[in-house]
Motif scaffolding. Structure first.
Motif, PDB file in Angstrom:
ATOM      1  N   LEU A  42      44.637  43.693  41.598  1.00 38.93           N
ATOM      2  CA  LEU A  42      44.467  42.699  40.546  1.00 38.93           C
ATOM      3  C   LEU A  42      44.327  41.289  41.115  1.00 38.93           C
ATOM      4  O   LEU A  42      43.578  40.472  40.580  1.00 38.93           O
ATOM      5  CB  LEU A  42      45.662  42.718  39.584  1.00 38.93           C
ATOM      6  CG  LEU A  42      45.865  43.941  38.713  1.00 38.93           C
ATOM      7  CD1 LEU A  42      47.098  43.753  37.832  1.00 38.93           C
ATOM      8  CD2 LEU A  42      44.635  44.241  37.867  1.00 38.93           C
ATOM      9  N   PHE A  43      45.068  41.018  42.187  1.00 39.77           N
ATOM     10  CA  PHE A  43      45.122  39.671  42.762  1.00 39.77           C
ATOM     11  C   PHE A  43      44.932  39.755  44.274  1.00 39.77           C
ATOM     12  O   PHE A  43      45.890  39.675  45.035  1.00 39.77           O
ATOM     13  CB  PHE A  43      46.448  38.998  42.386  1.00 39.77           C
ATOM     14  CG  PHE A  43      46.648  38.921  40.902  1.00 39.77           C
ATOM     15  CD1 PHE A  43      45.987  37.959  40.154  1.00 39.77           C
ATOM     16  CD2 PHE A  43      47.445  39.834  40.244  1.00 39.77           C
ATOM     17  CE1 PHE A  43      46.134  37.902  38.776  1.00 39.77           C
ATOM     18  CE2 PHE A  43      47.608  39.785  38.871  1.00 39.77           C
ATOM     19  CZ  PHE A  43      46.944  38.819  38.135  1.00 39.77           C
ATOM     20  N   PRO A  44      43.694  39.923  44.693  1.00 35.28           N
ATOM     21  CA  PRO A  44      43.412  40.148  46.120  1.00 35.28           C
ATOM     22  C   PRO A  44      43.574  38.887  46.955  1.00 35.28           C
ATOM     23  O   PRO A  44      43.343  37.769  46.482  1.00 35.28           O
ATOM     24  CB  PRO A  44      41.956  40.610  46.097  1.00 35.28           C
ATOM     25  CG  PRO A  44      41.372  39.963  44.879  1.00 35.28           C
ATOM     26  CD  PRO A  44      42.481  39.953  43.871  1.00 35.28           C
ATOM     27  N   LEU A  45      43.967  39.109  48.197  1.00 39.56           N
ATOM     28  CA  LEU A  45      44.091  38.031  49.180  1.00 39.56           C
ATOM     29  C   LEU A  45      43.267  38.364  50.413  1.00 39.56           C
ATOM     30  O   LEU A  45      42.815  39.487  50.591  1.00 39.56           O
ATOM     31  CB  LEU A  45      45.560  37.850  49.583  1.00 39.56           C
ATOM     32  CG  LEU A  45      46.551  37.475  48.486  1.00 39.56           C
ATOM     33  CD1 LEU A  45      47.954  37.373  49.054  1.00 39.56           C
ATOM     34  CD2 LEU A  45      46.144  36.190  47.794  1.00 39.56           C
ATOM     35  N   ARG A  46      43.140  37.388  51.277  1.00 37.06           N
ATOM     36  CA  ARG A  46      42.391  37.566  52.520  1.00 37.06           C
ATOM     37  C   ARG A  46      43.281  38.059  53.653  1.00 37.06           C
ATOM     38  O   ARG A  46      42.840  38.121  54.797  1.00 37.06           O
ATOM     39  CB  ARG A  46      41.711  36.255  52.907  1.00 37.06           C
ATOM     40  CG  ARG A  46      40.605  35.879  51.962  1.00 37.06           C
ATOM     41  CD  ARG A  46      39.911  34.613  52.431  1.00 37.06           C
ATOM     42  NE  ARG A  46      38.941  34.205  51.452  1.00 37.06           N
ATOM     43  CZ  ARG A  46      39.164  33.300  50.500  1.00 37.06           C
ATOM     44  NH1 ARG A  46      40.326  32.719  50.409  1.00 37.06           N
ATOM     45  NH2 ARG A  46      38.222  32.994  49.646  1.00 37.06           N
ATOM     46  N   PRO A  56      43.955  46.825  49.869  1.00 39.62           N
ATOM     47  CA  PRO A  56      42.687  46.176  50.203  1.00 39.62           C
ATOM     48  C   PRO A  56      42.878  44.727  50.634  1.00 39.62           C
ATOM     49  O   PRO A  56      43.814  44.054  50.191  1.00 39.62           O
ATOM     50  CB  PRO A  56      41.906  46.250  48.892  1.00 39.62           C
ATOM     51  CG  PRO A  56      42.965  46.248  47.843  1.00 39.62           C
ATOM     52  CD  PRO A  56      44.097  47.052  48.436  1.00 39.62           C
ATOM     53  N   VAL A  57      41.997  44.293  51.507  1.00 39.35           N
ATOM     54  CA  VAL A  57      41.959  42.908  51.960  1.00 39.35           C
ATOM     55  C   VAL A  57      40.587  42.368  51.575  1.00 39.35           C
ATOM     56  O   VAL A  57      39.565  42.987  51.845  1.00 39.35           O
ATOM     57  CB  VAL A  57      42.183  42.809  53.483  1.00 39.35           C
ATOM     58  CG1 VAL A  57      42.061  41.367  53.958  1.00 39.35           C
ATOM     59  CG2 VAL A  57      43.545  43.395  53.859  1.00 39.35           C
ATOM     60  N   MET A  58      40.570  41.216  50.946  1.00 39.19           N
ATOM     61  CA  MET A  58      39.335  40.627  50.460  1.00 39.19           C
ATOM     62  C   MET A  58      38.731  39.725  51.533  1.00 39.19           C
ATOM     63  O   MET A  58      39.403  38.829  52.045  1.00 39.19           O
ATOM     64  CB  MET A  58      39.643  39.820  49.196  1.00 39.19           C
ATOM     65  CG  MET A  58      38.478  39.071  48.617  1.00 39.19           C
ATOM     66  SD  MET A  58      38.976  38.113  47.159  1.00 39.19           S
ATOM     67  CE  MET A  58      40.184  36.990  47.869  1.00 39.19           C
ATOM     68  N   GLY A  59      37.472  39.965  51.854  1.00 32.45           N
ATOM     69  CA  GLY A  59      36.752  39.086  52.766  1.00 32.45           C
ATOM     70  C   GLY A  59      36.127  37.924  52.013  1.00 32.45           C
ATOM     71  O   GLY A  59      36.074  37.918  50.778  1.00 32.45           O
ATOM     72  N   GLU A  60      35.638  36.946  52.755  1.00 36.11           N
ATOM     73  CA  GLU A  60      35.038  35.765  52.124  1.00 36.11           C
ATOM     74  C   GLU A  60      33.810  36.118  51.297  1.00 36.11           C
ATOM     75  O   GLU A  60      33.610  35.557  50.226  1.00 36.11           O
ATOM     76  CB  GLU A  60      34.684  34.714  53.170  1.00 36.11           C
ATOM     77  CG  GLU A  60      34.153  33.432  52.571  1.00 36.11           C
ATOM     78  CD  GLU A  60      35.036  32.835  51.464  1.00 36.11           C
ATOM     79  OE1 GLU A  60      34.487  32.471  50.403  1.00 36.11           O
ATOM     80  OE2 GLU A  60      36.256  32.761  51.635  1.00 36.11           O
ATOM     81  N   ILE A 108      49.534  33.463  42.186  1.00 37.54           N
ATOM     82  CA  ILE A 108      49.148  32.049  42.209  1.00 37.54           C
ATOM     83  C   ILE A 108      48.069  31.808  43.259  1.00 37.54           C
ATOM     84  O   ILE A 108      47.070  31.124  42.999  1.00 37.54           O
ATOM     85  CB  ILE A 108      50.373  31.148  42.448  1.00 37.54           C
ATOM     86  CG1 ILE A 108      51.329  31.224  41.257  1.00 37.54           C
ATOM     87  CG2 ILE A 108      49.942  29.701  42.708  1.00 37.54           C
ATOM     88  CD1 ILE A 108      52.690  30.576  41.500  1.00 37.54           C
ATOM     89  N   THR A 109      48.230  32.385  44.439  1.00 38.54           N
ATOM     90  CA  THR A 109      47.262  32.203  45.525  1.00 38.54           C
ATOM     91  C   THR A 109      45.896  32.756  45.139  1.00 38.54           C
ATOM     92  O   THR A 109      44.868  32.085  45.292  1.00 38.54           O
ATOM     93  CB  THR A 109      47.757  32.883  46.815  1.00 38.54           C
ATOM     94  OG1 THR A 109      49.031  32.326  47.173  1.00 38.54           O
ATOM     95  CG2 THR A 109      46.778  32.693  47.953  1.00 38.54           C
ATOM     96  N   ALA A 110      45.871  33.985  44.636  1.00 34.30           N
ATOM     97  CA  ALA A 110      44.592  34.620  44.279  1.00 34.30           C
ATOM     98  C   ALA A 110      43.906  33.877  43.143  1.00 34.30           C
ATOM     99  O   ALA A 110      42.686  33.656  43.188  1.00 34.30           O
ATOM    100  CB  ALA A 110      44.818  36.085  43.909  1.00 34.30           C
ATOM    101  N   VAL A 111      44.658  33.494  42.141  1.00 31.50           N
ATOM    102  CA  VAL A 111      44.076  32.782  41.000  1.00 31.50           C
ATOM    103  C   VAL A 111      43.530  31.434  41.456  1.00 31.50           C
ATOM    104  O   VAL A 111      42.419  31.041  41.073  1.00 31.50           O
ATOM    105  CB  VAL A 111      45.097  32.646  39.855  1.00 31.50           C
ATOM    106  CG1 VAL A 111      44.605  31.694  38.776  1.00 31.50           C
ATOM    107  CG2 VAL A 111      45.389  34.023  39.257  1.00 31.50           C
ATOM    108  N   ARG A 112      44.267  30.729  42.273  1.00 31.94           N
ATOM    109  CA  ARG A 112      43.781  29.447  42.799  1.00 31.94           C
ATOM    110  C   ARG A 112      42.457  29.631  43.530  1.00 31.94           C
ATOM    111  O   ARG A 112      41.505  28.894  43.324  1.00 31.94           O
ATOM    112  CB  ARG A 112      44.821  28.836  43.734  1.00 31.94           C
ATOM    113  CG  ARG A 112      44.396  27.484  44.322  1.00 31.94           C
ATOM    114  CD  ARG A 112      45.114  27.147  45.604  1.00 31.94           C
ATOM    115  NE  ARG A 112      44.697  28.060  46.650  1.00 31.94           N
ATOM    116  CZ  ARG A 112      45.502  28.540  47.597  1.00 31.94           C
ATOM    117  NH1 ARG A 112      46.774  28.203  47.639  1.00 31.94           N
ATOM    118  NH2 ARG A 112      45.033  29.360  48.515  1.00 31.94           N
ATOM    119  N   ASP A 113      42.395  30.661  44.361  1.00 29.42           N
ATOM    120  CA  ASP A 113      41.194  30.889  45.175  1.00 29.42           C
ATOM    121  C   ASP A 113      40.010  31.409  44.370  1.00 29.42           C
ATOM    122  O   ASP A 113      38.869  31.081  44.685  1.00 29.42           O
ATOM    123  CB  ASP A 113      41.494  31.874  46.306  1.00 29.42           C
ATOM    124  CG  ASP A 113      42.361  31.276  47.397  1.00 29.42           C
ATOM    125  OD1 ASP A 113      42.559  30.036  47.402  1.00 29.42           O
ATOM    126  OD2 ASP A 113      42.852  32.041  48.240  1.00 29.42           O
TER     127      ASP A 113
END
Length: 153
Positions: A42-46, A56-60, A108-113
């Motif tokens: 739901l809230f992926p990060l790098r 999962p890890v989200m790429g740019e 918060i991090t994922a939503v910000r990004d």
């Protein structure tokens, strides 16, 4: 190129357990609390999750695809709304230490990004109001993590 997190947030891909976004968003509060392998979708990060190996890890490039896709943005907003209802409707996370504090930092991090600082700030403000109304039970370190996740104004 098909990105798995992007497809999941768009609503036509499945997470690592084969669930659709609509299925995860339909979890009741008890299931949201007990299941630990959905928040990374739901809230992926790098960066890799330390709590759930293999998440999962989200790429740019995938992040850019999510930001550019109105359907994926809608999916992410629906996830944010569901988690906002979860935190508004439950009290167990209003404790000195709780695993939800890490989830909140991720959200918060994922939503910000992916959606922007303004939406992350609204979610953050709602949490702080809830913490304040409960007498401030959340530890200062978690509160600092949430503030840092929000980033500069």
């Amino acid at each position: 190129m098909e990105y798995p997190i992007h497809a999941f947030l768009r609503g036509d891909g499945r997470d690592g357990r084969g669930r659709l976004l609509t299925e995860v968003l339909a979890f009741d509060n008890g299931r949201l609390e007990a299941v630990h392998d959905f928040i990374q979708w739901l809230f992926p990060l790098r960066e890799a999750s330390r709590a759930v190996p293999g998440s999962p890890v989200m790429g740019e490039d995938e992040a850019a695809a999510i930001r550019a896709d109105p359907k994926a943005q809608d999916g992410l907003r629906a996830a944010l709304e569901r988690m906002a209802r979860f935190y508004a409707g439950t009290d167990h996370w209003l404790a000195r230490f709780d695993h939800n504090h890490l989830r909140i930092t991720r959200i918060i991090t994922a939503v910000r990004d992916l959606l922007g600082r303004e939406e992350a700030a609204r979610f953050h403000a709602g949490l702080l109001a809830r913490v304040g109304a409960a007498g401030g039970p959340v530890n200062a370190e978690s509160l600092r993590h949430w503030e840092r996740a929000l980033g500069p104004a």
